[in-house]
Design a protein around this motif. Structure first.
Motif, mmCIF file in Angstrom:
data_model
loop_
_atom_site.group_PDB
_atom_site.id
_atom_site.type_symbol
_atom_site.label_atom_id
_atom_site.label_comp_id
_atom_site.label_asym_id
_atom_site.label_seq_id
_atom_site.Cartn_x
_atom_site.Cartn_y
_atom_site.Cartn_z
ATOM 1 N N LEU A 1 0.861 -1.181 0.000
ATOM 2 C CA LEU A 1 0.000 0.000 0.000
ATOM 3 C C LEU A 1 0.898 1.232 0.000
ATOM 4 O O LEU A 1 1.596 1.499 1.000
ATOM 5 C CB LEU A 1 -0.909 -0.020 1.227
ATOM 6 N N PRO A 2 0.929 2.004 -1.088
ATOM 7 C CA PRO A 2 1.935 3.062 -1.238
ATOM 8 C C PRO A 2 1.810 4.196 -0.234
ATOM 9 O O PRO A 2 2.794 4.873 0.074
ATOM 10 C CB PRO A 2 1.698 3.570 -2.669
ATOM 11 N N HIS A 3 0.604 4.421 0.312
ATOM 12 C CA HIS A 3 0.394 5.535 1.231
ATOM 13 C C HIS A 3 0.666 5.157 2.674
ATOM 14 O O HIS A 3 0.568 5.996 3.568
ATOM 15 C CB HIS A 3 -1.045 6.044 1.109
ATOM 16 N N ARG A 4 1.013 3.879 2.912
ATOM 17 C CA ARG A 4 1.254 3.423 4.271
ATOM 18 C C ARG A 4 2.739 3.204 4.513
ATOM 19 O O ARG A 4 3.478 2.833 3.601
ATOM 20 C CB ARG A 4 0.502 2.113 4.542
ATOM 21 N N SER A 5 3.148 3.360 5.759
ATOM 22 C CA SER A 5 4.538 3.119 6.133
ATOM 23 C C SER A 5 4.838 1.619 6.099
ATOM 24 O O SER A 5 3.934 0.778 5.989
ATOM 25 C CB SER A 5 4.802 3.649 7.541
ATOM 26 N N VAL A 6 6.121 1.288 6.216
ATOM 27 C CA VAL A 6 6.543 -0.117 6.255
ATOM 28 C C VAL A 6 5.825 -0.857 7.370
ATOM 29 O O VAL A 6 5.249 -1.933 7.160
ATOM 30 C CB VAL A 6 8.082 -0.212 6.438
ATOM 31 N N ILE A 7 5.835 -0.294 8.562
ATOM 32 C CA ILE A 7 5.260 -1.016 9.700
ATOM 33 C C ILE A 7 3.751 -1.200 9.533
ATOM 34 O O ILE A 7 3.196 -2.246 9.906
ATOM 35 C CB ILE A 7 5.610 -0.328 11.041
ATOM 36 N N ASP A 8 3.070 -0.230 8.936
ATOM 37 C CA ASP A 8 1.628 -0.367 8.727
ATOM 38 C C ASP A 8 1.313 -1.342 7.589
ATOM 39 O O ASP A 8 0.274 -2.009 7.619
ATOM 40 C CB ASP A 8 0.996 0.990 8.465
ATOM 41 N N ASN A 9 2.195 -1.426 6.588
ATOM 42 C CA ASN A 9 2.036 -2.451 5.560
ATOM 43 C C ASN A 9 2.198 -3.845 6.165
ATOM 44 O O ASN A 9 1.426 -4.750 5.863
ATOM 45 C CB ASN A 9 3.065 -2.248 4.443
ATOM 46 N N VAL A 10 3.202 -4.001 7.011
ATOM 47 C CA VAL A 10 3.449 -5.302 7.638
ATOM 48 C C VAL A 10 2.288 -5.692 8.546
ATOM 49 O O VAL A 10 1.903 -6.866 8.630
ATOM 50 C CB VAL A 10 4.777 -5.277 8.416
ATOM 51 N N ALA A 11 1.685 -4.699 9.203
ATOM 52 C CA ALA A 11 0.594 -4.973 10.143
ATOM 53 C C ALA A 11 -0.752 -5.142 9.458
ATOM 54 O O ALA A 11 -1.749 -5.456 10.121
ATOM 55 C CB ALA A 11 0.506 -3.836 11.165
ATOM 56 N N TYR A 12 -0.806 -4.972 8.142
ATOM 57 C CA TYR A 12 -2.092 -4.911 7.448
ATOM 58 C C TYR A 12 -2.913 -6.193 7.619
ATOM 59 O O TYR A 12 -4.125 -6.146 7.867
ATOM 60 C CB TYR A 12 -1.861 -4.629 5.963
ATOM 61 N N GLY A 13 -2.252 -7.346 7.497
ATOM 62 C CA GLY A 13 -2.986 -8.600 7.652
ATOM 63 C C GLY A 13 -3.580 -8.753 9.037
ATOM 64 O O GLY A 13 -4.693 -9.274 9.200
ATOM 65 N N LEU A 14 -2.851 -8.291 10.041
ATOM 66 C CA LEU A 14 -3.361 -8.338 11.411
ATOM 67 C C LEU A 14 -4.529 -7.371 11.599
ATOM 68 O O LEU A 14 -5.475 -7.652 12.335
ATOM 69 C CB LEU A 14 -2.237 -8.001 12.393
ATOM 70 N N GLU A 15 -4.444 -6.239 10.898
ATOM 71 C CA GLU A 15 -5.547 -5.275 10.954
ATOM 72 C C GLU A 15 -6.825 -5.895 10.394
ATOM 73 O O GLU A 15 -7.916 -5.747 10.978
ATOM 74 C CB GLU A 15 -5.170 -4.020 10.158
ATOM 75 N N ILE A 16 -6.716 -6.601 9.279
ATOM 76 C CA ILE A 16 -7.873 -7.278 8.682
ATOM 77 C C ILE A 16 -8.446 -8.313 9.641
ATOM 78 O O ILE A 16 -9.662 -8.523 9.702
ATOM 79 C CB ILE A 16 -7.465 -7.945 7.347
ATOM 80 N N GLN A 17 -7.557 -8.935 10.420
ATOM 81 C CA GLN A 17 -8.019 -9.947 11.376
ATOM 82 C C GLN A 17 -8.685 -9.336 12.601
ATOM 83 O O GLN A 17 -9.235 -10.059 13.440
ATOM 84 C CB GLN A 17 -6.829 -10.805 11.832
ATOM 85 N N GLY A 18 -8.609 -7.997 12.736
ATOM 86 C CA GLY A 18 -9.241 -7.340 13.869
ATOM 87 C C GLY A 18 -8.349 -7.198 15.076
ATOM 88 O O GLY A 18 -8.838 -6.886 16.183
ATOM 89 N N VAL A 19 -7.044 -7.402 14.914
ATOM 90 C CA VAL A 19 -6.109 -7.247 16.032
ATOM 91 C C VAL A 19 -5.979 -5.754 16.353
ATOM 92 O O VAL A 19 -5.900 -4.911 15.456
ATOM 93 C CB VAL A 19 -4.733 -7.844 15.667
ATOM 94 N N GLY A 20 -5.937 -5.426 17.642
ATOM 95 C CA GLY A 20 -5.837 -4.025 18.073
ATOM 96 C C GLY A 20 -4.561 -3.350 17.598
ATOM 97 O O GLY A 20 -3.539 -4.011 17.372
#
Length: 354
Positions: free
Chosen positions: A126-145
């Protein structure tokens, strides 16, 4: 005590898998006459393409299982069938004994998000997101805080060597760094299996080698099951515990790198491996002979059974004597220069002795 990989239940079990594209595709695997046709004849007669044809294999827990073949061999279609990103035409796929083909949409989502994560050639960051937010994206979809997912992402970012780059955007990274982000994103969800679809083929050779080293290191440290798709034989030999070599939608040989290089199944495989430096792939087991006497078992340099022939040649040349093959403190055989050079030449040790 942990069971050997080949004694454990498989992670993926694939049986008689077909994927046919075209009109009335289901009739092809069900009709022996059509199933036996060559790809050209099948297209001419039915308008169908058999991308994957009657493929069966197991992926063992903790192994790197490589599927390799030239463009159009069916390898990428095959890996996408494992999680039904492409729907198979017929056959069966099980993960940990559970039927993948009978999974509903919710169960399939769980499979793709938690159990089998894909790493693609095109990173899809995702070009507008930082490295750490790209890495966390799958966890975000899973609903992890947010706090938990960023902490997990930070761990994985460090694991793949991206420390200090957490807040950069993908456009500020090199191709190799972007691929590390893609790998970290897959690792963050802690999947049972990592599925790689030619992830490094667009990278420069030196960066590609670095990424191969990264996969080897992660596998050594974590023992995670991996399915790796590639068209590059050297990459397959370097990474794979076992390799399935595909041609025209079928597996023409499945074996360890040593089995494929040392005992090609047919002329096609023989041509594929013709230029491989055998001494870098074949192991001492191929060349060793029984111990002749007690003195032979106690003298000479020691090598492991799974040491490469190249390293054993060096040890024998340095000592000027045959080497003992030692396994868990016990001498299980002996290798000498003649037998080692015979392996390099593609001859059997017995043939040289005769």
């Amino acid at each position: 005590m942990t069971e050997p990989m080949d004694k454990q239940p498989p992670v993926f079990a694939v049986r008689k898998l077909w994927k046919v594209f075209g009109p009335r595709a289901g009739r092809v695997p069900d009709t022996p006459e059509l199933a036996a046709l060559s790809p050209a004849d099948l297209r001419a007669r039915t308008g169908c393409t058999g991308a994957v044809q009657d493929v069966s294999f197991d992926v063992r827990r903790g192994e790197v299982f490589v599927v390799m073949g030239l463009s159009g061999s069916g390898k990428s279609t095959l890996v996408r069938c494992l999680t039904r990103l492409i729907e198979p035409t017929s056959g069966s796929i099980a993960i940990d004994g559970e039927d993948v083909l009978s999974m509903d949409k919710a169960r399939l989502r769980e499979l793709r998000r938690h159990r089998a994560a894909m790493v693609f050639q095109h990173f899809g960051l995702l070009p507008h997101r930082s490295v750490i937010d790209n890495v966390a994206y799958g966890l975000e979809i899973q609903g992890v805080g947010r706090a938990q997912r960023r902490a997990r992402a930070a761990e994985v970012v460090a694991k793949v060597g991206l420390d200090g780059l957490e807040h950069r955007r993908p456009g500020q990274l090199s191709g190799g760094q972007q691929q590390r982000v893609g790998l970290a994103r897959a690792l963050a969800v802690d999947p049972e299996v990592l599925l790689f679809d030619e992830p490094f083929s667009a990278l420069d050779p030196l960066i590609r080698r670095d990424m191969q080293d990264e996969v080897v290191r992660l596998h050594r440290e974590e023992g995670r099951t991996m399915v790796f798709i590639t068209h590059d034989l050297n990459e397959a030999l370097r990474l794979g515990d076992r390799i399935a070599l595909m041609r025209d939608g079928r597996i023409v040989q499945l074996g360890t790198p040593e089995e494929i290089v040392g005992s090609p199944a047919d002329e096609y495989v023989r041509d594929f491996v013709r230029d491989v430096p055998r001494e870098q792939v074949m192991t001492v087991r191929t060349a060793m002979r029984p111990v002749a006497d007690a003195a032979e078992a106690e003298s000479g340099p020691a090598v492991a059974p799974d040491a490469t022939v190249a390293s054993a040649i060096e040890a024998v040349a340095r000592a000027g004597a045959p080497a003992r093959v030692m396994d868990q403190g016990r001498c299980v055989g002996v290798v000498d220069q003649a037998a080692l050079l015979a392996v390099v030449a593609g001859l059997s040790a017995e043939g040289v002795a005769a």
